[in-house]
Design a protein around this motif. Sequence first.
Motif, PDB file in Angstrom:
ATOM      1  N   GLY A 141       0.819  -1.206   0.000  1.00  0.00           N
ATOM      2  CA  GLY A 141       0.000   0.000   0.000  1.00  0.00           C
ATOM      3  C   GLY A 141       0.852   1.254   0.000  1.00  0.00           C
ATOM      4  N   ARG A 142       0.149   2.390  -0.099  1.00  0.00           N
ATOM      5  CA  ARG A 142       0.809   3.702  -0.116  1.00  0.00           C
ATOM      6  C   ARG A 142       0.067   4.650   0.797  1.00  0.00           C
ATOM      7  N   ILE A 143       0.816   5.636   1.287  1.00  0.00           N
ATOM      8  CA  ILE A 143       0.206   6.706   2.072  1.00  0.00           C
ATOM      9  C   ILE A 143       0.890   8.015   1.701  1.00  0.00           C
ATOM     10  N   SER A 144       0.109   9.079   1.647  1.00  0.00           N
ATOM     11  CA  SER A 144       0.636  10.420   1.411  1.00  0.00           C
ATOM     12  C   SER A 144       0.765  11.134   2.750  1.00  0.00           C
ATOM     13  N   LEU A 145       1.920  11.755   2.945  1.00  0.00           N
ATOM     14  CA  LEU A 145       2.203  12.469   4.182  1.00  0.00           C
ATOM     15  C   LEU A 145       2.580  13.908   3.875  1.00  0.00           C
ATOM     16  N   THR A 146       2.342  14.784   4.842  1.00  0.00           N
ATOM     17  CA  THR A 146       2.754  16.177   4.703  1.00  0.00           C
ATOM     18  C   THR A 146       3.769  16.501   5.794  1.00  0.00           C
ATOM     19  N   HIS A 147       4.610  17.469   5.503  1.00  0.00           N
ATOM     20  CA  HIS A 147       5.637  17.920   6.427  1.00  0.00           C
ATOM     21  C   HIS A 147       5.572  19.439   6.509  1.00  0.00           C
ATOM     22  N   GLN A 148       5.696  19.953   7.713  1.00  0.00           N
ATOM     23  CA  GLN A 148       5.763  21.395   7.916  1.00  0.00           C
ATOM     24  C   GLN A 148       6.962  21.674   8.803  1.00  0.00           C
ATOM     25  N   LEU A 149       7.826  22.581   8.342  1.00  0.00           N
ATOM     26  CA  LEU A 149       9.015  22.953   9.091  1.00  0.00           C
ATOM     27  C   LEU A 149       8.810  24.359   9.638  1.00  0.00           C
ATOM     28  N   TYR A 150       8.932  24.487  10.949  1.00  0.00           N
ATOM     29  CA  TYR A 150       8.765  25.770  11.624  1.00  0.00           C
ATOM     30  C   TYR A 150      10.067  26.182  12.284  1.00  0.00           C
ATOM     31  N   CYS A 151      10.422  27.425  12.077  1.00  0.00           N
ATOM     32  CA  CYS A 151      11.513  28.071  12.790  1.00  0.00           C
ATOM     33  C   CYS A 151      10.818  29.096  13.680  1.00  0.00           C
ATOM     34  N   GLY A 152      10.749  28.815  14.976  1.00  0.00           N
ATOM     35  CA  GLY A 152       9.896  29.620  15.850  1.00  0.00           C
ATOM     36  C   GLY A 152       8.461  29.399  15.415  1.00  0.00           C
ATOM     37  N   GLU A 153       7.741  30.475  15.148  1.00  0.00           N
ATOM     38  CA  GLU A 153       6.357  30.367  14.675  1.00  0.00           C
ATOM     39  C   GLU A 153       6.249  30.535  13.160  1.00  0.00           C
ATOM     40  N   THR A 154       7.379  30.694  12.482  1.00  0.00           N
ATOM     41  CA  THR A 154       7.389  30.914  11.034  1.00  0.00           C
ATOM     42  C   THR A 154       7.429  29.590  10.290  1.00  0.00           C
ATOM     43  N   LEU A 155       6.455  29.395   9.399  1.00  0.00           N
ATOM     44  CA  LEU A 155       6.438  28.221   8.538  1.00  0.00           C
ATOM     45  C   LEU A 155       7.444  28.464   7.413  1.00  0.00           C
ATOM     46  N   CYS A 156       8.505  27.662   7.376  1.00  0.00           N
ATOM     47  CA  CYS A 156       9.588  27.868   6.416  1.00  0.00           C
ATOM     48  C   CYS A 156       9.557  26.896   5.240  1.00  0.00           C
ATOM     49  N   LEU A 157       8.957  25.733   5.441  1.00  0.00           N
ATOM     50  CA  LEU A 157       8.959  24.705   4.404  1.00  0.00           C
ATOM     51  C   LEU A 157       7.682  23.897   4.512  1.00  0.00           C
ATOM     52  N   GLU A 158       7.090  23.613   3.376  1.00  0.00           N
ATOM     53  CA  GLU A 158       5.993  22.655   3.278  1.00  0.00           C
ATOM     54  C   GLU A 158       6.456  21.576   2.308  1.00  0.00           C
ATOM     55  N   ALA A 159       6.294  20.349   2.689  1.00  0.00           N
ATOM     56  CA  ALA A 159       6.707  19.239   1.837  1.00  0.00           C
ATOM     57  C   ALA A 159       5.617  18.179   1.845  1.00  0.00           C
ATOM     58  N   SER A 160       5.673  17.327   0.819  1.00  0.00           N
ATOM     59  CA  SER A 160       4.744  16.201   0.776  1.00  0.00           C
ATOM     60  C   SER A 160       5.484  15.021   0.177  1.00  0.00           C
ATOM     61  N   GLY A 161       5.012  13.846   0.550  1.00  0.00           N
ATOM     62  CA  GLY A 161       5.626  12.638   0.023  1.00  0.00           C
ATOM     63  C   GLY A 161       4.621  11.510  -0.009  1.00  0.00           C
ATOM     64  N   SER A 162       4.861  10.595  -0.924  1.00  0.00           N
ATOM     65  CA  SER A 162       4.071   9.374  -1.030  1.00  0.00           C
ATOM     66  C   SER A 162       5.030   8.232  -0.710  1.00  0.00           C
ATOM     67  N   TYR A 163       4.640   7.412   0.256  1.00  0.00           N
ATOM     68  CA  TYR A 163       5.502   6.335   0.756  1.00  0.00           C
ATOM     69  C   TYR A 163       4.819   5.003   0.506  1.00  0.00           C
ATOM     70  N   ALA A 164       5.578   4.063  -0.043  1.00  0.00           N
ATOM     71  CA  ALA A 164       5.047   2.745  -0.380  1.00  0.00           C
ATOM     72  C   ALA A 164       5.540   1.704   0.618  1.00  0.00           C
ATOM     73  N   VAL A 165       4.614   0.859   1.073  1.00  0.00           N
ATOM     74  CA  VAL A 165       4.947  -0.308   1.864  1.00  0.00           C
ATOM     75  C   VAL A 165       4.991  -1.476   0.888  1.00  0.00           C
ATOM     76  N   LEU A 166       6.156  -2.103   0.785  1.00  0.00           N
ATOM     77  CA  LEU A 166       6.351  -3.165  -0.186  1.00  0.00           C
ATOM     78  C   LEU A 166       5.785  -4.494   0.320  1.00  0.00           C
ATOM     79  N   PRO A 167       5.420  -5.377  -0.591  1.00  0.00           N
ATOM     80  CA  PRO A 167       4.910  -6.687  -0.177  1.00  0.00           C
ATOM     81  C   PRO A 167       6.008  -7.483   0.539  1.00  0.00           C
ATOM     82  N   SER A 168       5.592  -8.457   1.341  1.00  0.00           N
ATOM     83  CA  SER A 168       6.558  -9.337   2.022  1.00  0.00           C
ATOM     84  C   SER A 168       7.387 -10.064   0.985  1.00  0.00           C
ATOM     85  N   ARG A 169       8.602 -10.361   1.359  1.00  0.00           N
ATOM     86  CA  ARG A 169       9.484 -11.092   0.434  1.00  0.00           C
ATOM     87  C   ARG A 169       9.321 -12.569   0.614  1.00  0.00           C
TER      88      ARG A 169
END
Length: 169
Positions: A141-169
């Motif tokens: 399966g896959r899941i989409s995640l978001t990332h927020q980077l804060y320096c103090g109260e300032t939002l400096c970076l927004e990121a997103s990623g899709s991560y795959a869980v691979l089948p058992s070997r």
Amino acid sequence: MNVSRQPGVPHPRLPLPEGQPDDLVAFQQWLSDAIPMVSALGISEMTRRGDSLTWRLALEPNLNDKGTGFGGALSAQATLQGWCWVTLWLRERGIARDVVVAEASQRFLAPVTDDYRLICSPAELDGPAQLANKLAERGKGRISLTHQLYCGETLCLEASGSYAVLPSR
């Protein structure tokens, strides 16, 4: 552990927790052994609350030539944090599986000028449930995640990623 890493040789998995939450300090130590660059990223603390994983990081090891956060380091941290989010989620359920990043993007909004925090959470509220269903139905399966980077109260970076869980070997 401190096992010397060799190209092409997988690092031993960390044993699954036995019915209790992961010890994040032990997980971070294993992560540093498994992925050598982790110890240079300046992660000072990992915490989990609900569906969020938060890291506190030091700016100094991630400086660029301008004296602010190096975009490549910040991108690597966001990608790694997403991998950790999925890995910890699986471990919480007693599942030892390989996780890979499938897609990643980031938007730099402001310079990082001091120590900072990076927060990772599912892009959709039902994302974890959807991932659980896909794993049960298809073994992957896959899941989409978001990332927020804060320096103090300032939002400096927004990121997103899709991560795959691979089948058992």
